[in-house]
Design a protein around this motif. Structure first.
Motif, PDB file in Angstrom:
ATOM      1  N   ALA A  10       0.843  -1.191   0.000  1.00  0.00           N
ATOM      2  CA  ALA A  10       0.000   0.000   0.000  1.00  0.00           C
ATOM      3  C   ALA A  10       0.879   1.242   0.000  1.00  0.00           C
ATOM      4  N   ALA A  11       0.319   2.338  -0.471  1.00  0.00           N
ATOM      5  CA  ALA A  11       1.051   3.599  -0.454  1.00  0.00           C
ATOM      6  C   ALA A  11       1.292   4.027   0.989  1.00  0.00           C
ATOM      7  N   GLN A  12       2.474   4.563   1.247  1.00  0.00           N
ATOM      8  CA  GLN A  12       2.767   5.035   2.600  1.00  0.00           C
ATOM      9  C   GLN A  12       1.884   6.206   2.978  1.00  0.00           C
ATOM     10  N   ARG A  13       1.594   7.055   2.001  1.00  0.00           N
ATOM     11  CA  ARG A  13       0.720   8.200   2.265  1.00  0.00           C
ATOM     12  C   ARG A  13       0.004   8.584   0.983  1.00  0.00           C
ATOM     13  N   GLU A  14      -1.320   8.622   1.044  1.00  0.00           N
ATOM     14  CA  GLU A  14      -2.096   9.011  -0.127  1.00  0.00           C
ATOM     15  C   GLU A  14      -2.353  10.513  -0.096  1.00  0.00           C
ATOM     16  N   PRO A  15      -2.569  11.136  -1.266  1.00  0.00           N
ATOM     17  CA  PRO A  15      -2.839  12.579  -1.282  1.00  0.00           C
ATOM     18  C   PRO A  15      -4.159  12.914  -0.614  1.00  0.00           C
ATOM     19  N   ALA A  16      -4.310  14.169  -0.237  1.00  0.00           N
ATOM     20  CA  ALA A  16      -5.488  14.595   0.523  1.00  0.00           C
ATOM     21  C   ALA A  16      -6.787  14.326  -0.217  1.00  0.00           C
ATOM     22  N   GLU A  17      -6.764  14.426  -1.559  1.00  0.00           N
ATOM     23  CA  GLU A  17      -8.003  14.202  -2.319  1.00  0.00           C
ATOM     24  C   GLU A  17      -8.474  12.754  -2.228  1.00  0.00           C
ATOM     25  N   VAL A  18      -7.576  11.840  -1.915  1.00  0.00           N
ATOM     26  CA  VAL A  18      -7.953  10.438  -1.710  1.00  0.00           C
ATOM     27  C   VAL A  18      -8.376  10.220  -0.254  1.00  0.00           C
ATOM     28  N   ILE A  19      -7.611  10.758   0.662  1.00  0.00           N
ATOM     29  CA  ILE A  19      -7.903  10.581   2.089  1.00  0.00           C
ATOM     30  C   ILE A  19      -9.283  11.138   2.445  1.00  0.00           C
ATOM     31  N   TYR A  20      -9.609  12.286   1.883  1.00  0.00           N
ATOM     32  CA  TYR A  20     -10.841  12.988   2.282  1.00  0.00           C
ATOM     33  C   TYR A  20     -11.893  12.980   1.172  1.00  0.00           C
ATOM     34  N   ARG A  21     -11.895  11.935   0.360  1.00  0.00           N
ATOM     35  CA  ARG A  21     -12.838  11.871  -0.756  1.00  0.00           C
ATOM     36  C   ARG A  21     -14.291  12.009  -0.302  1.00  0.00           C
ATOM     37  N   GLU A  22     -14.682  11.338   0.777  1.00  0.00           N
ATOM     38  CA  GLU A  22     -16.075  11.394   1.241  1.00  0.00           C
ATOM     39  C   GLU A  22     -16.449  12.801   1.691  1.00  0.00           C
ATOM     40  N   GLU A  23     -15.545  13.463   2.410  1.00  0.00           N
ATOM     41  CA  GLU A  23     -15.826  14.827   2.851  1.00  0.00           C
ATOM     42  C   GLU A  23     -15.960  15.770   1.653  1.00  0.00           C
ATOM     43  N   LEU A  24     -15.098  15.625   0.670  1.00  0.00           N
ATOM     44  CA  LEU A  24     -15.152  16.485  -0.510  1.00  0.00           C
ATOM     45  C   LEU A  24     -16.459  16.295  -1.263  1.00  0.00           C
ATOM     46  N   ASP A  25     -16.867  15.050  -1.438  1.00  0.00           N
ATOM     47  CA  ASP A  25     -18.131  14.771  -2.123  1.00  0.00           C
ATOM     48  C   ASP A  25     -19.314  15.358  -1.366  1.00  0.00           C
ATOM     49  N   LYS A  26     -19.261  15.251  -0.032  1.00  0.00           N
ATOM     50  CA  LYS A  26     -20.345  15.789   0.794  1.00  0.00           C
ATOM     51  C   LYS A  26     -20.428  17.307   0.657  1.00  0.00           C
ATOM     52  N   LEU A  27     -19.284  17.973   0.716  1.00  0.00           N
ATOM     53  CA  LEU A  27     -19.275  19.436   0.624  1.00  0.00           C
ATOM     54  C   LEU A  27     -19.748  19.916  -0.742  1.00  0.00           C
ATOM     55  N   VAL A  28     -19.328  19.242  -1.797  1.00  0.00           N
ATOM     56  CA  VAL A  28     -19.758  19.629  -3.145  1.00  0.00           C
ATOM     57  C   VAL A  28     -21.263  19.442  -3.295  1.00  0.00           C
ATOM     58  N   ALA A  29     -21.791  18.340  -2.764  1.00  0.00           N
ATOM     59  CA  ALA A  29     -23.220  18.052  -2.886  1.00  0.00           C
ATOM     60  C   ALA A  29     -24.067  19.055  -2.123  1.00  0.00           C
ATOM     61  N   MET A  30     -23.569  19.548  -0.985  1.00  0.00           N
ATOM     62  CA  MET A  30     -24.347  20.461  -0.149  1.00  0.00           C
ATOM     63  C   MET A  30     -24.042  21.931  -0.436  1.00  0.00           C
ATOM     64  N   ASP A  31     -23.090  22.202  -1.292  1.00  0.00           N
ATOM     65  CA  ASP A  31     -22.615  23.569  -1.527  1.00  0.00           C
ATOM     66  C   ASP A  31     -23.650  24.388  -2.297  1.00  0.00           C
TER      67      ASP A  31
END
Length: 366
Positions: A10-31
């Motif tokens: 596995a990757a040692q560290r994934e970029p923020a857009e992968v780590i927080y994908r659910e939060e990003l989708d939620k914010l876009v949907a409610m924006d």
């Protein structure tokens, strides 16, 4: 018959857009706020992504004055870049990654100032095989992250911009002023215009002043924001505990974190960094160590690994002090004396079992 076992790494560290994908989708949907051209979400949603929103279940990822965060976001709405300046370990790079993630959905368009020594690393180069067979064409062009950001309308990160030679900094003036790059070899097809959504967020450590002088012309084209260490001990504790738990989980270890032990670490770093104890008494600052929040996370994670592999799975004061010393004492001989003085004047008088254990381990810095 021997069987081979396949291990999936596995990757040692994934970029923020992968780590927080659910939060990003939620914010876009409610924006419901107005979204700047080329952005994925509104400035208000970007701010919530950074500083958190408990009601929406959005984690706080960056600790700072909200007004400063708002200024940075608004500056990126303009045609001016933004430069984040501060001491090492104040999460400037993390903030730039979060901004790119929320605004463009991609935080990987990154330049490293210390690695750039020629224009081809800053703007573009050529695929030699295609250049030889086809000549200079768009297909043979190899754009850097900066040129890709212009072409795709995305935010670009420029890490440690002060480590980039001044002549190359000046090569960015047309990018930030005119929003254009001209590639002479391509003729009429060589005018690259920045698309909506493109901008630059750069970082520079304040201790790097003098590595290269910052181009005065480039300064005039960027807004400056100073990123300072976390002011409140409680906020720093929250960050360290959260990030250490994440680091331990990624490492596949289950270590019991005693919050009192972590509080000792954060207090030590806080006081040595500020040159003042929590009750207002002056103390020596260490010259060779940053003692930042990021460094505190690294120390606590290392102590957790020590506890997991060499101890009983519970991080102790002894595990912690060993790694604190390794972090605090670097290449400044006088720092050993300063640390001893801090132990004598700030650690010894404190009451409580944990502080007495720290005092008992003072011989480690002899």
């Amino acid at each position: 018959m021997n069987s081979t076992k396949t291990t999936v790494k596995a990757a040692q560290r994934e970029p923020a857009e992968v780590i927080y994908r659910e939060e990003l989708d939620k914010l876009v949907a409610m924006d419901q706020g107005p979204v700047p051209p080329g952005w994925k979400m509104s400035p208000r949603a970007v701010e919530k992504f950074l500083v958190g929103d408990e009601k929406l279940g959005i984690e706080r990822k960056f600790v700072a004055d909200r007004a400063m965060v708002t200024r940075i976001i608004i500056s990126l709405c303009t045609n001016r870049g933004c430069l984040l300046v501060g001491e090492p370990g104040t999460a400037k790079s993390w903030l730039s990654e979060l901004l790119c993630t929320a605004i463009s959905g991609n935080s990987t368009l990154t330049l490293q100032g210390g690695a750039i020594s020629q224009v081809s690393q800053l703007l573009y180069s050529w695929n030699d095989a295609l250049l030889h067979s086809e000549g200079p064409t768009r297909r043979a062009l190899v754009p850097t992250p900066l040129l890709r950001g212009m072409m795709e309308g995305r935010l670009v990160r420029f890490e440690e911009i002060a480590r980039c030679p001044q002549a190359l900094q000046d090569a960015m003036l047309s990018v930030l002023s005119d929003r254009v790059v001209v590639i002479p070899e391509l003729g009429e097809d060589g005018v690259i215009l920045a698309q909506e959504g493109f901008n630059l967020v750069a970082t520079s450590n304040s201790v790097d002043e003098g590595v290269h002088q910052m181009s005065a012309a480039l300064k005039r084209r960027m807004d400056f924001e100073e990123i300072r260490p976390i002011r409140l001990l409680a906020d720093e504790m929250d960050v360290v505990l959260r990030e250490v738990r994440k680091a331990n989980q990624r490492a596949g270890i289950e270590v019991a974190l005693d919050e009192k032990v972590v509080e000792v670490l954060v207090t030590l770093f806080h006081e040595l960094r500020n040159g003042q104890t929590l009750d207002g008494r002056s103390t020596d600052r260490l010259a060779g160590a940053a003692l930042s929040t990021a460094e505190a996370v690294s120390v606590a994670h290392a102590a957790s690994l020590n506890a997991w592999y060499y101890g009983g799975g519970t991080m102790t004061i002894e595990h912690l002090v060993h790694h604190i010393i390794g972090s605090a004492l670097k290449d400044q001989p006088d720092d050993r004396r300063r640390l001893k003085h801090y132990f004598e004047t700030a650690v010894a008088p404190r009451k409580g079992d944990h502080w007495q254990q720290v005092w008992a381990l003072r011989t480690l810095i002899q």
